[in-house]
Design an enzyme around this catalytic site. Structure first.
Site, PDB file in Angstrom:
ATOM      1  N   GLU A 114       0.294  -2.937  12.312  1.00  0.00           N
ATOM      2  CA  GLU A 114       0.302  -4.391  12.181  1.00  0.00           C
ATOM      3  C   GLU A 114       0.546  -5.101  13.503  1.00  0.00           C
ATOM      4  OE1 GLU A 114       3.286  -4.702   9.165  1.00  0.00           O
ATOM      5  OE2 GLU A 114       1.820  -4.770   7.545  1.00  0.00           O
ATOM      6  N   GLN A 174       3.001   2.305  14.304  1.00  0.00           N
ATOM      7  CA  GLN A 174       3.009   3.355  13.290  1.00  0.00           C
ATOM      8  C   GLN A 174       1.655   4.038  13.254  1.00  0.00           C
ATOM      9  OE1 GLN A 174       3.893   0.452  10.141  1.00  0.00           O
ATOM     10  NE2 GLN A 174       2.021   1.089   9.111  1.00  0.00           N
ATOM     11  N   TRP A 215       0.825  -1.207   0.000  1.00  0.00           N
ATOM     12  CA  TRP A 215       0.000   0.000   0.000  1.00  0.00           C
ATOM     13  C   TRP A 215       0.857   1.253   0.000  1.00  0.00           C
ATOM     14  CZ3 TRP A 215      -2.108   2.815   4.753  1.00  0.00           C
ATOM     15  CH2 TRP A 215      -1.210   2.766   5.817  1.00  0.00           C
ATOM     16  N   ASP A 216       2.140   1.114   0.335  1.00  0.00           N
ATOM     17  CA  ASP A 216       3.053   2.256   0.337  1.00  0.00           C
ATOM     18  C   ASP A 216       3.004   2.998  -0.994  1.00  0.00           C
ATOM     19  OD1 ASP A 216       3.865   0.067   2.086  1.00  0.00           O
ATOM     20  OD2 ASP A 216       5.553   1.327   2.657  1.00  0.00           O
TER      21      ASP A 216
END
Length: 779
Positions: free
Chosen positions: A502, A578, A369-370
């Protein structure tokens, strides 16, 4: 060039406050660069070749002097110089052109799209091609190095006290994607003969040294006869295909052999050119023959003409960019971020981009997805042609995404969390499990959102009909079959998913996932409405009313007592790796009150681990800026520089450890400038609310593309100047906060005072519905 980045970053504010021409230590690097790059060292451009080059470069007025920057240009923060190369080879720069790339001083070159390994089992990973550029001079000291990001060249300077010197220049040709070049310019200004000793680490040559550059374990290379003793050619197939039925890609390489020594007579100057050409079965039927033919073709070209066309192509790319004035460190960080990303993408090779670019095997070179969420958005406005390639990568892998959805008894497109060559799920198995690949499903919504934003930015209805609709409708059909209706609440839930954080593992109702899905469903329904006059039999069964119903009744976890969003059902204050909940505000732009927005940001920034992943940290800065909290945003802006290591401004994923050349971080940093400080928002129209970033005098976004119209905005603390460079099918009208409207016209700059922002830029086919004011009112 101002401050050596990493050392000075230990005292961040002091570093950022160093101004061009004032900072201590600025003279030495400047002289180094001048010393490294001065002169073209005996390469003469024939008039015939230069005329051919000039004819092929549109209006680019280049000549041989363009190959070397002037001292004035060195102040433009595009050359990063040092006396020696960094001790950690991971901090060396990359050279790449979007097709092939290498991390200098490493033993690997990678071609984008060439993988070896079985899905998540081996797993599929970038197939290593032994580097042909591991060439060093061993009996003469290395005295200076420089990366010129404007010209995309890396230079080493060698010299001894006996008037013998050498200059090595390396680049991956931007125009000729199959070509990498190493130039070696030597001179002996002394009174006696001299011999330079060279070390070449290449496993497929008798003269090569295998100790630091062994044969590839990913490609079955075998030597191919060339009929030319000065060439070394190899070719072979990848060791393992990604799936049992996928193509066994063949790779061909042809390179100029490097001698073990060069003898120079007194007063002699000699320039040598070493070319490497690549070819694969992805573009040619016989990669071996193709690589040899390409080498022969480029060997017949003028070396100056080759470099001129390369430099011209990069200069065209640099027409669009972000110019920072008043701070060398910030300007270099911006330029290095753009350079690394552009080096990994090109418009004629749609194989996506991974978090570590294409010069490394970070994350096995997989696409996450980055690409859509962190790397793509700034390029959507700065380089829409390159951004187009990101979406092309997904479009070409729709069949694999449909197959994955079908295997899960779901509809639409279920894109993999980690994608490589074929588009099948390639997330590495962990103990026989593939957790992220099965659970981190927000990527399906992320891709759809990126597609709709591309339409909003470009206004390309044809693309939306033929391409974008496939990504949006496929995502909508997937989520329509994946959500579950809670009969008690009447709201839709999404169970058993993994959020962007995650470390949370498998959860129910990830707030980011649910909000992203609702956003994507609304966008898909809007797309169907936009295209309601387009007849496509495949759309007949689509139920946009259901999409709207699900999106309007999506369950979004919220705690009324604390007035903030839990990360997921059952979240109990755990630390996170994150940014996650913060992403509701940016990039999702999910509606909420200022109180809730402030609570979310304040709460979760305290819960984020200090050595977490630098994925989305800049989202906090953008979100704070949009709340009018510039001081809170400043912290995240400053913290970006802690992830950059000198002297070549290499991005690192974590403060300690993680992957180098982390262009996900570079992309987030650029978004902080484009969508944070410059204040752009791509909605129904383009809005802007600019603010000059800390520690700089002004910022200029060059050649922004919106609705096919190119314009520049120059921002300082008092006002912003808009200059249109090209007309399009529409006219642009800027509407200020007090309702005044001004047409943006080519050749007629418009100045808007800071007090008149935020402003909206609207595309109109005609101006009959826009109240256009006198331009003098804005000045």
């Amino acid at each position: 060039m101002g401050v050596e980045p990493r050392d000075a970053m230990r005292s961040l504010k002091g570093c950022l406050e160093v101004r061009s021409g004032r900072g201590g230590g600025g003279v030495v690097p400047l002289l180094l660069v001048a010393f490294v790059l001065a002169g073209w060292c005996g390469v003469a451009a024939s008039s015939t070749h230069l005329k051919e080059v000039e004819a092929s470069l549109d209006a680019s007025s280049l000549d041989a002097s363009s190959l070397t920057p002037s001292l004035h240009e060195l102040n433009a923060c595009n050359v990063f110089a040092a006396g020696q190369e960094p001790p950690d080879p991971n901090n060396m720069p990359v050279v790449g052109n979007g097709y092939a790339a290498t991390l200098l001083a490493s033993n690997a070159t990678f071609i984008n799209g060439v993988y070896s390994g079985l899905k998540g089992s081996t797993p599929s990973h970038r197939a290593r091609i032994p580097s042909t550029l591991l060439v060093n001079l061993t009996n003469i000291p290395l005295t200076a190095v420089a990366l010129d990001v404007e010209r995309a060249t890396y230079t080493r300077r060698y010299e001894n006290g006996e008037h013998v010197s050498a200059r090595q220049v390396i680049y991956a040709h931007r125009v000729h994607r199959s070509l990498m070049v190493m130039e070696l310019h030597t001179s002996n200004d002394g009174g006696s003969p001299s011999t330079l000793q060279l070390s070449w680490a290449y496993p497929y040559s008798a003269a090569g040294n295998r100790s630091s550059n062994g044969p590839s374990l990913d490609i079955h290379f075998e030597e191919v006869p060339t009929g030319n003793p000065s060439l070394v050619a190899t070719a072979g197939p990848i060791v393992q295909t990604e799936t049992p039925s996928s193509s066994q890609v063949q790779v061909g390489v042809c390179t100029t052999s490097v001698p073990s020594s060069i003898s120079l007579a007194p007063g002699e100057r000699r320039s040598m050119f070493f070319l490497t050409t690549f070819s694969t079965s992805l573009e040619e039927e016989d990669p071996a023959a193709s690589a040899i033919a390409l080498h022969d073709r480029f060997s017949r070209s003028s070396p100056t003409a080759l470099r001129l066309s390369h430099v011209a192509a990069w200069r065209r790319l640099w027409r669009s960019g972000i110019e920072v004035r008043g701070n060398v460190t910030v300007a270099q960080s911006v330029n290095s971020s753009l350079y690394e990303i552009i080096s990994s993408v090109r418009d004629d090779w749609p194989f996506g981009i991974s978090p570590g670019g294409i010069a490394t095997n970070a994350y096995n070179g997989h696409v996450f997805w980055d690409m859509e969420t962190w790397i793509y958005p700034s390029f959507m406005l700065l380089h829409p042609i390159l951004a187009h390639q990101f979406l092309d990568y997904r479009l070409e892998r729709i069949p694999a995404a449909q197959q994955k959805a079908s295997l899960h008894a779901l509809n639409g497109t279920m894109f993999p969390w980690e994608s490589a060559f074929t588009g099948v799920e390639c997330t590495p198995w962990d103990g026989g499990k593939n957790t992220e690949g099965e659970l981190e499903l927000h990527i399906v919504a992320d891709i759809a959102i990126a597609a709709f934003q591309f339409y909003r930015a470009t206004g390309d209805r044809t693309w939306l009909i033929n391409n974008g609709s496939k990504l949006l409708f496929g995502a909508a059909e997937f989520w329509s079959s994946r959500v579950e209706l809670n009969s008690t609440s009447g709201l839709y839930s999404i169970l058993s998913v993994q959020p962007p954080d995650e470390s949370a593992g498998c959860v129910n109702n990830s707030v980011y996932t649910n909000a992203a899905v609702a956003t994507a469903l609304f966008m898909a329904a809007e797309t169907k409405s936009i295209l309601n006059d387009t007849h496509n039999p495949e759309w007949a069964s689509l139920d946009e009313e259901r999409w709207i119903e699900i999106a309007s009744n999506m369950y979004i976890p919220f705690d009324e007592a604390t007035m903030l969003h839990p990360e997921y059902d059952g979240y109990n204050g755990e630390n996170i790796n994150q940014a996650d909940v913060a992403l509701l505000q940016y990039p999702l732009q999910y509606p909420m009150s200022k109180t809730v927005a402030t609570n979310d940001l304040s709460y979760y920034e305290e819960k984020t681990r200090k050595n977490g992943y630098f994925t989305g940290n800049n989202a906090y800065s953008v979100a704070w800026l949009r709340l009018g909290e510039a001081e809170n945003a400043k912290h995240y802006y400053e913290s970006s520089f802690d992830h950059i290591k000198g002297p070549f401004h290499v991005w690192w994923e974590k403060l300690q450890g993680g992957h180098p050349h982390f262009i996900t971080g570079a992309g987030g940093f650029l978004q902080n400038l484009v969508f944070g400080y410059a204040g752009f928002q791509v909605k129904q129209n383009l809005t802007i609310d600019p603010l000059v970033p800390p520690y700089v005098d002004s910022i200029c976004l060059r050649e922004i593309s919106y609705q096919g119209i190119i314009f520049t905005v120059d921002i300082n603390s008092q006002q912003s100047t808009f200059s249109v460079h090209s007309a399009g099918a529409h006219n642009l009208v800027l509407i200020t906060s007090n309702g005044d409207s001004f047409e943006l016209l080519p050749g007629d700059p418009l100045v808007i005072n800071q007090a008149q922002f935020p402003a909206t830029i609207v595309a109109h086919e005609s101006l009959t519905d826009a109240r256009v004011g006198e331009r003098s009112d804005s000045k």
